[in-house]
Write a protein that holds these residues in place. Sequence first.
Motif, short mmCIF file in Angstrom:
data_model
loop_
_atom_site.label_atom_id
_atom_site.label_comp_id
_atom_site.label_asym_id
_atom_site.label_seq_id
_atom_site.Cartn_x
_atom_site.Cartn_y
_atom_site.Cartn_z
N HIS A 297 0.79 -1.18 0.13
CA HIS A 297 -0.01 -0.20 -0.02
C HIS A 297 0.71 1.31 -0.09
CE1 HIS A 297 -3.96 -2.02 1.60
NE2 HIS A 297 -3.76 -2.38 0.44
N TRP B 96 -6.91 2.89 -14.59
CA TRP B 96 -8.25 2.76 -14.35
C TRP B 96 -8.96 4.09 -14.73
CZ3 TRP B 96 -12.79 3.06 -10.67
CH2 TRP B 96 -13.36 1.92 -10.49
N ASP C 147 -11.08 -0.54 -16.75
CA ASP C 147 -9.81 -0.74 -16.24
C ASP C 147 -8.92 -0.90 -17.77
OD1 ASP C 147 -9.67 -3.50 -16.99
OD2 ASP C 147 -9.53 -4.27 -15.31
N ASP D 45 -8.57 0.17 -1.07
CA ASP D 45 -9.98 1.02 -0.91
C ASP D 45 -11.24 0.29 -1.35
OD1 ASP D 45 -8.56 3.86 -1.02
OD2 ASP D 45 -7.19 2.84 -2.25
N ASN D 46 -11.05 -0.94 -1.40
CA ASN D 46 -12.32 -1.80 -1.40
C ASN D 46 -12.84 -2.11 -0.13
OD1 ASN D 46 -10.51 -3.03 -3.78
ND2 ASN D 46 -12.62 -2.60 -4.33
N THR E 282 -16.76 -1.53 0.20
CA THR E 282 -17.76 -2.41 -0.62
C THR E 282 -17.55 -3.64 -0.17
OG1 THR E 282 -15.70 -2.56 -2.22
CG2 THR E 282 -17.48 -1.01 -2.76
N THR F 20 -3.49 0.44 -8.46
CA THR F 20 -4.09 0.76 -9.75
C THR F 20 -3.80 2.41 -9.66
OG1 THR F 20 -5.64 -1.02 -9.34
CG2 THR F 20 -6.36 0.67 -10.87
N TYR G 15 -6.10 1.37 -4.31
CA TYR G 15 -5.66 -0.10 -4.13
C TYR G 15 -6.97 -1.02 -4.26
CZ TYR G 15 -1.21 1.84 -2.96
OH TYR G 15 0.12 2.49 -3.05
N GLN G 16 -6.81 -1.99 -5.19
CA GLN G 16 -7.85 -2.99 -5.25
C GLN G 16 -7.37 -4.08 -4.50
OE1 GLN G 16 -9.98 -3.65 -9.07
NE2 GLN G 16 -8.08 -2.44 -9.97
N PHE G 17 -7.76 -4.21 -3.11
CA PHE G 17 -7.08 -5.01 -2.02
C PHE G 17 -5.58 -4.43 -2.14
CE2 PHE G 17 -11.06 -7.09 -3.40
CZ PHE G 17 -11.56 -7.50 -2.04
N LEU H 73 -20.40 0.58 -4.82
CA LEU H 73 -19.17 0.58 -5.60
C LEU H 73 -19.04 1.97 -6.36
CD1 LEU H 73 -17.06 -1.17 -6.74
CD2 LEU H 73 -18.47 -1.68 -8.86
#
Length: 530
Positions: free
Chosen positions: A22, A425, A397, A41-42, A45, A78, A72-74, A52
């Motif tokens: 991160h 993205w 993406d 950042d997920n 959600t 990104t 960050y997607q997990f 979303l």
Amino acid sequence: MWWIMVAVAVLAVGYWLLIRPHRYWLEKGVKQGTPGFILGDNWGTVLQKQSLAEMVMMVYNACPNTRYSGFYQFLLPTLLLKDPDLIKQITVKDFDHFLDHRNFIPEDSDPLWGKNLFALSGKKWREMRTTLSPAFTSSKMKYMFTLISQNGEQFVKYFLKNDENFITVEMKDVFTRFTNDAIANTAFGVECDSLRDRENEFYLMGKEATNFNGFWKNLRFFGYMFVPKLFKFLRITMFSKEVSEFFKNVVKSNIQSREKHGLLRPDMIHLLLEARKNGLKHEETEPLQDTGFATVAESEVNKNPKNTKAEITDEDITSQGLIFFFAGFEAVSSLMCFMSHELAVNPDVQTRLIQEVDETLEACEGKLTYESLLSMKYLDMVVSETLRKWPNAVGVDRVCTKPYTIEAKYPDEKPIHLEKNDIVWLPIFGIHRDPQHYPEPERFDPERFNDENKVNIKPYTYLPFGSGPRNCIGSRFALLETKALFSYILSHFEFVPVEKTQIPLVLSRKSMHLVAEKGFWLGLKRRSRI
């Protein structure tokens, strides 16, 4: 002392695996928000604290006054692109560096998923896109209009036969039934009436194929995201065996019947069979009239200059048909839901649109034609504004397929070196709700897209179907389908709020799709005839 060494080693490994990722963008000199532990950042959600769309707005606004920022997607870093010129640079001018979407599932793990146009990558994507592209031109949409029109008339007749002046309807349910029938008709050559025959096999299989709610469906996504080799070894597929076999058999029997009896239908199977047999190519010139402002032009790199034969298997045809179901069940039906809601809560807009529909039908003696449908300017304005406020995809993406450098433009920037497989993205929902691009973005205002105003919309700030050669190939089909159905509905009914209508509309935090928290409940009020 040994346990201290073990503890230090565990902490070091934990930091390296779970915390340091991160810091990826910070170490590259890119601003970022505050990602949550592991979830990035997920977190909102995953914990169902955010929809979303809310997550997209959070990361979009986390670093104001920047051309790009990191999120960050997990644990996956990104790069969020916010600057329209940069979006154009990456998705159009330097497209050869960003050919692919991120694909979770290897083609050999689930061919029906892996062979669809959205999932294909590299050379395979180029070949399939070039093959399919001529099937989605304006002239081919006119070819399919007859079938779409039949389904629109069928939809309205169902409600007219109820002989009631007012009907309360959950719009998501009825619109998915319409899109099911339209796609079955135009993509698979199968006629359905899902409003009357509510449990027909095609609808049930289509619903199952496109249902990604629930623990096990989510587990498949996350499993392929984090442990793809394990899921591949276990032969876990996205589609159940029942769904796969059903659609394969539909296509196979349909093709055999056509070849045996010489049947011709203006649908996608016919176009793909033609591509396999004789090849398809783009018309030299496309008609000036098109499906609307939101239509994305096909890139020259996707056009087949020669009508060369393509190697298309029955499985390829089935796979492309299935991607239509994904677009139809969710994207197109959602567009219809949001549009009907906005018309109901903005009666002045609806009144003006009804007037245009009436005048158009009167001019063509009550029989809607392809040309008359596309001549309706206000209808196009309403559809365009719906897609602005409620885009089909909140973001999309691109995968960096070969090293690329984003050069510094301002004093506080430095060159950003992207490596192969890095993710960028496009935050479509954030761009469409940015007041710098669209003043009062929460207000539904079709006038943004009138002849005078639409020319002032900055390029690459309106992206309902994506950008560049990898944009949505079905934009014309989606717009045609939506405009046709609403023309038929509004010629007999108007949308009105009911007790169960949620005003203001709130997005569900339990779904990965854009859906209303309490459903899309509206009334269909039969119009009085003088």
